[in-house]
Design a protein around this motif. Structure first.
Motif, PDB file in Angstrom:
ATOM      1  N   LEU A  53       0.807  -1.141   0.209  1.00 10.58           N
ATOM      2  CA  LEU A  53       0.069   0.116   0.027  1.00 10.58           C
ATOM      3  C   LEU A  53       0.705   1.343   0.006  1.00 10.58           C
ATOM      4  O   LEU A  53       1.843   1.217   0.841  1.00 10.58           O
ATOM      5  N   ALA A  54       0.523   2.099  -0.743  1.00  6.05           N
ATOM      6  CA  ALA A  54       1.327   3.376  -1.072  1.00  6.05           C
ATOM      7  C   ALA A  54       1.287   4.401   0.112  1.00  6.05           C
ATOM      8  O   ALA A  54      -0.174   4.351   0.737  1.00  6.05           O
ATOM      9  N   THR A  55       1.961   5.056   0.692  1.00  4.16           N
ATOM     10  CA  THR A  55       1.972   6.355   1.454  1.00  4.16           C
ATOM     11  C   THR A  55       1.819   7.403   0.413  1.00  4.16           C
ATOM     12  O   THR A  55       2.241   7.517  -0.740  1.00  4.16           O
ATOM     13  N   GLU A  56       1.066   8.705   0.748  1.00  2.00           N
ATOM     14  CA  GLU A  56       1.209  10.045   0.056  1.00  2.00           C
ATOM     15  C   GLU A  56       2.691  10.049  -0.608  1.00  2.00           C
ATOM     16  O   GLU A  56       2.880  10.715  -1.548  1.00  2.00           O
ATOM     17  N   GLU A  57       3.766  10.005   0.572  1.00  2.00           N
ATOM     18  CA  GLU A  57       5.152  10.263   0.279  1.00  2.00           C
ATOM     19  C   GLU A  57       5.500   9.437  -0.920  1.00  2.00           C
ATOM     20  O   GLU A  57       6.330   9.883  -1.821  1.00  2.00           O
ATOM     21  N   ASP A  58       5.016   8.202  -1.243  1.00  4.16           N
ATOM     22  CA  ASP A  58       5.516   7.524  -2.234  1.00  4.16           C
ATOM     23  C   ASP A  58       5.227   7.950  -3.955  1.00  4.16           C
ATOM     24  O   ASP A  58       6.094   8.045  -4.652  1.00  4.16           O
ATOM     25  N   TYR A  59       4.101   8.998  -3.652  1.00  3.55           N
ATOM     26  CA  TYR A  59       3.789   9.697  -5.076  1.00  3.55           C
ATOM     27  C   TYR A  59       4.656  10.578  -5.205  1.00  3.55           C
ATOM     28  O   TYR A  59       4.847  11.211  -6.522  1.00  3.55           O
ATOM     29  N   TYR A  60       5.673  11.071  -4.243  1.00  2.00           N
ATOM     30  CA  TYR A  60       6.502  12.229  -4.646  1.00  2.00           C
ATOM     31  C   TYR A  60       7.850  11.512  -4.765  1.00  2.00           C
ATOM     32  O   TYR A  60       8.839  12.429  -4.987  1.00  2.00           O
ATOM     33  N   THR A  61       8.014  10.112  -4.822  1.00  2.00           N
ATOM     34  CA  THR A  61       9.402   9.695  -4.577  1.00  2.00           C
ATOM     35  C   THR A  61       9.816   9.258  -5.945  1.00  2.00           C
ATOM     36  O   THR A  61       9.204   8.530  -6.826  1.00  2.00           O
ATOM     37  N   GLU A  62      11.183   9.733  -6.183  1.00  2.00           N
ATOM     38  CA  GLU A  62      11.991   9.276  -7.515  1.00  2.00           C
ATOM     39  C   GLU A  62      12.667   7.940  -6.831  1.00  2.00           C
ATOM     40  O   GLU A  62      13.817   8.178  -6.264  1.00  2.00           O
ATOM     41  N   TYR A  63      12.101   6.860  -7.206  1.00  2.00           N
ATOM     42  CA  TYR A  63      12.886   5.514  -6.439  1.00  2.00           C
ATOM     43  C   TYR A  63      14.129   5.439  -7.154  1.00  2.00           C
ATOM     44  O   TYR A  63      14.814   4.653  -6.390  1.00  2.00           O
ATOM     45  N   LEU A  64      14.345   5.508  -8.296  1.00  2.00           N
ATOM     46  CA  LEU A  64      15.607   4.964  -8.995  1.00  2.00           C
ATOM     47  C   LEU A  64      15.882   3.765  -8.685  1.00  2.00           C
ATOM     48  O   LEU A  64      17.052   3.596  -8.494  1.00  2.00           O
ATOM     49  N   ASP A  65      14.871   2.951  -8.812  1.00  2.00           N
ATOM     50  CA  ASP A  65      14.869   1.447  -8.352  1.00  2.00           C
ATOM     51  C   ASP A  65      13.903   0.714  -9.077  1.00  2.00           C
ATOM     52  O   ASP A  65      12.965   1.273  -9.603  1.00  2.00           O
ATOM     53  N   TYR A  66      14.006  -0.598  -8.716  1.00  2.00           N
ATOM     54  CA  TYR A  66      12.934  -1.506  -9.356  1.00  2.00           C
ATOM     55  C   TYR A  66      11.451  -1.433  -8.658  1.00  2.00           C
ATOM     56  O   TYR A  66      10.909  -2.376  -8.040  1.00  2.00           O
ATOM     57  N   LYS A  67      11.020  -0.117  -8.474  1.00  2.00           N
ATOM     58  CA  LYS A  67       9.946   0.103  -7.512  1.00  2.00           C
ATOM     59  C   LYS A  67       8.975   1.373  -8.409  1.00  2.00           C
ATOM     60  O   LYS A  67       9.666   2.046  -8.896  1.00  2.00           O
ATOM     61  N   MET A  68       7.568   1.075  -8.217  1.00  2.00           N
ATOM     62  CA  MET A  68       6.934   1.965  -8.918  1.00  2.00           C
ATOM     63  C   MET A  68       5.705   2.245  -8.168  1.00  2.00           C
ATOM     64  O   MET A  68       5.045   1.292  -7.583  1.00  2.00           O
ATOM     65  N   SER A  69       5.026   3.654  -8.151  1.00  2.00           N
ATOM     66  CA  SER A  69       3.946   3.838  -7.377  1.00  2.00           C
ATOM     67  C   SER A  69       2.884   3.633  -8.311  1.00  2.00           C
ATOM     68  O   SER A  69       3.207   3.787  -9.797  1.00  2.00           O
ATOM     69  N   VAL A  70       1.669   3.434  -7.994  1.00  2.00           N
ATOM     70  CA  VAL A  70       0.417   3.090  -8.786  1.00  2.00           C
ATOM     71  C   VAL A  70      -0.789   3.642  -8.296  1.00  2.00           C
ATOM     72  O   VAL A  70      -1.141   3.486  -6.948  1.00  2.00           O
ATOM     73  N   LYS A  71      -1.540   4.361  -9.055  1.00  2.00           N
ATOM     74  CA  LYS A  71      -2.736   5.015  -8.605  1.00  2.00           C
ATOM     75  C   LYS A  71      -3.939   5.036  -9.694  1.00  2.00           C
ATOM     76  O   LYS A  71      -3.635   5.224 -10.742  1.00  2.00           O
ATOM     77  N   GLU A  72      -5.076   4.929  -9.220  1.00  2.00           N
ATOM     78  CA  GLU A  72      -6.137   5.084 -10.416  1.00  2.00           C
ATOM     79  C   GLU A  72      -6.504   6.602 -10.339  1.00  2.00           C
ATOM     80  O   GLU A  72      -6.456   7.201  -9.394  1.00  2.00           O
ATOM     81  N   VAL A  73      -7.069   6.882 -11.329  1.00  2.00           N
ATOM     82  CA  VAL A  73      -7.658   8.365 -11.380  1.00  2.00           C
ATOM     83  C   VAL A  73      -8.983   8.104 -12.131  1.00  2.00           C
ATOM     84  O   VAL A  73      -9.201   7.255 -12.889  1.00  2.00           O
TER      85      VAL A  73
END
Lengths: 416, 416
Positions: free
Chosen positions: B303-323
Motif C-alpha cells: 500500500l502506498a503512502t502519500e510520500e510514495d507519489y512524490y518519490t523518485e525511486y531510481l530502483d525496481y519500484k513504482m507507485s500506482v494509483k487510479e484516477v
C-alpha cells in the motif's frame, strides 16, 4: 494573519487556467481590466489619496510623492498601456522547432507560459497594472508585492483587476496581491519555490540584492545600469558630444543613462568641449588625475575614487577616465560595469567590431546613445524590465521573455 | 590554503579569451585535449587507482566503485565523446534576429557564450572531461568541482586538459579545477556571483537542494525525474504494456525512468497484465487501495503512502494509483511530478492534446517511453544535463543552452 502559502498555492492553481486560455480569453480579461479601471477611477483616486497623505506625513520627498500619485491622466496612461498589450501578439503556443527523428518520434519545441511570476517592486503603483497585464497576456498568473507606501493604491488596483479577470471567466487568483507590509511575508514569498516559478524584483539595488540573497526561486535581476561611453581614438567629435550629452542628461534617473566616460588618451583635448556641453545641465565630473589635469576649468570637477567607477549615480554626475587602448577600455568596462549598456564612439569599424564582441553587456552600441535600451525602442511593444543577467533573458524583456518552452513528443508506441 | 576567489577571478579572465576564440581555435583545443588524454592515459589510470583504493577502504558499494572506475575502454569513450563535440556546430555568433528600426538603428540579437560556468558534480570522473568539452565548444570557461571520492582522477584529468588548452593557445584557466574537498570551498564557490555566471549541479537531490539554497549565482537544476505514465481510458493495451515496461525497467537509475503509474479507473483490469510484465524484472508496486485490491497477486505489492507519489525511486519500484478522469491525472501529475517527463497512453487524440497542453513538464509524451528525454535522442548531439526548471533552459541542454545572447546596436550618431 496574512497567509502567503495559501496565496501562492491559489496562484499556482490559477496558473493552469490562464495557461490553457486562448488569446481571445486573455485579451477579454485585459479589456475587462481596462474598462473596470476606467469605471472605478474614483475609488482608485480615493485610495491613492490615503497613500499620498501618509507619504506627506512621513516627510517623503516631492519627487517620490509625485511618483506615487495617480492622477486622472496617469490612470488614462495605465488604461492605454493595458489596451496596447491586447494588441501585441500572443507569445505562447509558437512552434520554436519541429523534427521527426529517425525512430518516427515527432519532437516539437513549443513556447508556453512560465506559470506563476512574482513581481516585487517599489513605489510607483502603475507597475501593479502594467506587470499584471503583461503576465496575463503571456499566460501567467502573477503575484504582486508592492511597496508599503503604495499599499492602498495597489490594493484597490488588484481588487479591481481580480473582479475584472473573474468577470472574463478566469480565476480571480490569476492576479494575487500580497496584502501585507511585513518583511517576513516578503521573505516567505521568496521561499515559495513549489508554487512560484520566477521572481522579478523591480527597484533599487538594495531590493535586488536582498531578493538574490534570500530567494530560492529563480530571480531575474533588472535595471541596474552603470553604463559607459567610450570615446575612441578615431571618434567623430560631434557624435561623441551628442551621444555623451544625450546618454548622460536626457533622463538621469533611468538605468540606461550613462554613468561613466572613458576617453582614449590621444583625445584628452576633447574634454573641455565635453565639459562645456555637460555644463548646460550642471553635470559634475569625477575624474582620474590625467582627466582632471586635462580640464581647464575645475568647477564641478572632482578627483574620482575607485568606488566612483562602480557607481550608478542616477544623477547629474559622471565618472571620467582615460584609457591607453581599446583593449584597456574593454577590460575596464568588463570589470566595472553592471553589464547593461555600453557604447563606443568611433569611425573605425575594426575598433567597433572588437568593442561590440569584447564587451560583456546586454546591449553594446556603436555610435548611438545607451538610452535606446528599452523594450519599446527595441520594438518589443512593452517591457517588464531590463535584465542585467545572462540566464533566460538579457536586456529588455517583453512578452516572449515571460514564456518558457516545453517539448511535445508524439509517438506510436516507441520504446528505447 | 586553496584560494577559491583567485580561481574564480582567473576563470573570469580566461572566459574573455575563449569567448573571443573562433570555432577552429576551440576545436583545436578539444583535439589537443583528446590527444593528451590518449597519450597520458597511464597517468590517469594510476591516479584513478588511488581513488579506487580509497573507495574500497571506505567500504563503497560495488556499483559506486564501478562508476568511479576509469578503464581503458572508458577513457576511449571519453576521447570519443570529446571528438564528437568537435563535430557539432558552434552555438555562438548566430544571428537570432535582426531589425533596422525606423530611426535607422540596426539591432542584432546574437548568441554569445555565458562566460564562466561552474559544474558541481558527484562521483563519475567522466563528467570532468565531458563537461569541460561542452563548455569549451560553447565558448565558456569552466570551473569543475567534483566529488571527493574522485579527487585524484579529476585532478589529473584537469591538469591534462589545462596543459592541452594552453598548448592550443588559450589560457589554461579556461579549465579551472577546485582542488579541495572542503565544504567551505564549495559554499564559497556558490557566492562568487561577480565571477561565475551559472552553476549547474549534477548529482542527487541533496546536492541540487544544497546548491539552490546556498547559491547567489543562478542555478540550473537538473536531473530529478519523478516521471509518470498515464494509462488513459482509451489506451491501447500493447502500447501501454510496452511503454510501462520500457520506461520503468530499461534503466532504473536514470532520471527519465518512470516512477509512477496512473491508470484510469475503467482500466483497472489491465493491472494484472502490467504486473505480470513488470514481474520479469521483479518490480515492487506501491499502490492506492483501489489498485491494491484490483491486483490478483499481492506478491511485491504494497500500500502506498502519500510520500510514495512524490518519490523518485531510481530502483525496481513504482507507485500506482487510479484516477477517475483525464483532468484528475493532469492535476495529480502537476502536484507530484518533478516536471521532467510524463506520458499519456491513449488512442484518443483529444485526450492526448489536453494532456500535452495541461501537463506542466519539460517533456510530455503521447504513446512513447519517457526514456527518450535525452540530448542525444533529441538530436542535440550532446547534453550537459536535463533541466527541470523553466528559466533559460528546459529539458535536455545541449551546446545552444550554454549560450546567452546580447544585443548589438549600430548607429550613426542617434540620440534619444
Amino acid at each position: 494573519m496574512f497567509d502567503i502559502t495559501a496565496l501562492c498555492k491559489a496562484a499556482k492553481k490559477a496558473s493552469y487556467g490562464i495557461c490553457a486560455a486562448d488569446s481571445n480569453q486573455k485579451n477579454a480579461a485585459l479589456s475587462e481590466i481596462a474598462l473596470a479601471i476606467s469605471k472605478r477611477r474614483a475609488e482608485i483616486i480615493f485610495e491613492n489619496e490615503k497613500d499620498l497623505e501618509n507619504a506627506k506625513k512621513s516627510g517623503m520627498s516631492e519627487s517620490m510623492i509625485d511618483r506615487l500619485s495617480l492622477t486622472d491622466k496617469r490612470i488614462d496612461g495605465i488604461i492605454e498601456g493595458i489596451l496596447q498589450v491586447t494588441e501585441l501578439p500572443d507569445p505562447s503556443g509558437r512552434v520554436l522547432s519541429e523534427e521527426v527523428r529517425p525512430n518516427g518520434l515527432k519532437i516539437t519545441k513549443i513556447s508556453v507560459p512560465i506559470g506563476v511570476i512574482g513581481i516585487i517592486y517599489e513605489s510607483r503603483p502603475n507597475v501593479t497594472a502594467d506587470a499584471a497585464a503583461l503576465c496575463i497576456k503571456s499566460g501567467n498568473a502573477v503575484i504582486l508585492k508592492g511597496g508599503k507606501e503604495a499599499i492602498n493604491s495597489n490594493r484597490i488596483l488588484c481588487k479591481i483587476m481580480r473582479d475584472a479577470v473573474s468577470k472574463a471567466g478566469l480565476s480571480e487568483d490569476t492576479v494575487c496581491f500580497v496584502d501585507s507590509v511585513s518583511r517576513e511575508d516578503t521573505a516567505a514569498l521568496m521561499k515559495m519555490k513549489d508554487y512560484v516559478d520566477l521572481l522579478i524584483p523591480r527597484g533599487g539595488a538594495g531590493l535586488i540584492r536582498a531578493t538574490v540573497e534570500n530567494s530560492l526561486i529563480p530571480v531575474i535581476e533588472t535595471g541596474t545600469g552603470n553604463c559607459h561611453i567610450y570615446v575612441d581614438e578615431h571618434a567623430d567629435e560631434k557624435k561623441a558630444l551628442d551621444i555623451i550629452f544625450n546618454a548622460k542628461t536626457s533622463r538621469v534617473s533611468v538605468c540606461n543613462a550613462a554613468e561613466s566616460l572613458l576617453i582614449h588618451e590621444s583625445r584628452l583635448g576633447l574634454l573641455d568641449k565635453i565639459k562645456e556641453r555637460l555644463d548646460q545641465k550642471s553635470v559634475s565630473l569625477y575624474c582620474s588625475s590625467a582627466c582632471f589635469n586635462a580640464l581647464s576649468s575645475k568647477e564641478k570637477v572632482f578627483l574620482a575614487t575607485e568606488e566612483d567607477y562602480y557607481t550608478e549615480y542616477l544623477d547629474y554626475k559622471m565618472s571620467v577616465k582615460e584609457v591607453s587602448s581599446l583593449s584597456d577600455a574593454i577590460a575596464h568596462i568588463n570589470e566595472h560595469s553592471s553589464h547593461h549598456s555600453e557604447c563606443i564612439v568611433t569611425e573605425n569599424e575594426e575598433a567597433a567590431a572588437l568593442f561590440l564582441k569584447g564587451v560583456d553587456s546586454a546591449a553594446v552600441y556603436h555610435n548611438a546613445s545607451t538610452r535606446f535600451t528599452d523594450g519599446f525602442e527595441f520594438g518589443l511593444g512593452a517591457e517588464i524590465g531590463i535584465s542585467t543577467q545572462k540566464m533566460h533573458a538579457r536586456g529588455p524583456m517583453g512578452l516572449s521573455e515571460l514564456n518558457t518552452y516545453k517539448f511535445v513528443i508524439k509517438g506510436n508506441g516507441q520504446i528505447r
